[in-house]
Enzyme design. Structure first.
Site, PDB file in Angstrom:
ATOM      1  N   SER A 133       0.558  -0.770  -0.083  1.00  0.00           N
ATOM      2  CA  SER A 133      -0.349   0.107   0.049  1.00  0.00           C
ATOM      3  C   SER A 133       0.799   1.605  -0.227  1.00  0.00           C
ATOM      4  CB  SER A 133      -0.926   0.004   1.869  1.00  0.00           C
ATOM      5  OG  SER A 133      -1.262   1.931   1.139  1.00  0.00           O
ATOM      6  N   TYR A 189      -2.245   0.861  10.920  1.00  0.00           N
ATOM      7  CA  TYR A 189      -2.229   0.004   9.596  1.00  0.00           C
ATOM      8  C   TYR A 189      -0.797   0.464   8.897  1.00  0.00           C
ATOM      9  CZ  TYR A 189      -4.196  -0.497   4.366  1.00  0.00           C
ATOM     10  OH  TYR A 189      -3.930  -1.278   2.977  1.00  0.00           O
TER      11      TYR A 189
END
Length: 177
Positions: free
Chosen positions: A64, A74
């Site tokens: 990501s 995250y």
């Protein structure tokens, strides 16, 4: 697992769970879960299929853009996955196994619904077919690390080249809100 398919030509690590929020807001269990799935999921899956990966095989880690830009649990889990991908690239090279890292930005999926999240900035959200297209292109052209869409790259560069300045700017922006 390898009894049925002893050779793995393409292994894609694409599991992920979200953890919106920062370390001060999320539960410790959420931090552990996001690290287990997003980071360790790639590690354990790769090691489980390692015997099936041979010269000419491809390992793809869907990480990501968040892994290149520090923003909470995250992001930290994806940063760990990014470090794993870069490390395993070096470790698998002598075996002739190519490793590709795909860093998508905001993608509208069932697990990560983005619809309406950005209002007039909806251009920030991409659709899954673009990620798949870039992933296949990375494998076909032997690209090691790609950002999808490409215009997310400057954020990653800013974090890498000037982490202190980036942190100060983000902290200042939070104080204003």
């Amino acid at each position: 697992m390898l009894e049925r398919h002893p050779r793995v030509d393409l292994l894609v690590n694409n599991a992920g769970v979200g953890a919106r929020g920062n370390y001060l807001d999320v539960e410790p269990e959420t931090i552990e879960q996001v690290m287990r799935v997003n980071y360790l999921g790639s590690v354990w899956t790769t090691l489980a299929f390692l015997a099936g990966l041979a010269s000419g095989s491809h390992l793809v880690n869907v990480v990501s853009v968040a892994g290149t830009f520090a923003v909470g649990p995250y992001s930290a889990s994806k940063h760990a996955q990014l470090a794993f991908s870069r490390s395993i690239t070096v470790e698998l090279a002598p075996r002739g196994i190519a490793v590709h890292t795909i860093n998508p930005g905001f993608v509208d999926t069932e697990g990560f619904p983005q619809g309406g999240r950005f209002g007039p900035l909806s251009r920030l959200v991409i659709e899954p077919p673009l990620v798949v297209e870039r992933l296949l292109d990375a494998v076909d052209r032997n690209k090691r690390e790609v950002v999808v869409p490409r215009w997310y790259r400057p954020a990653a560069w800013a974090q890498a080249l000037a982490p202190g300045a980036t942190a100060r700017a983000r902290a200042a922006a939070r104080r204003r809100h």
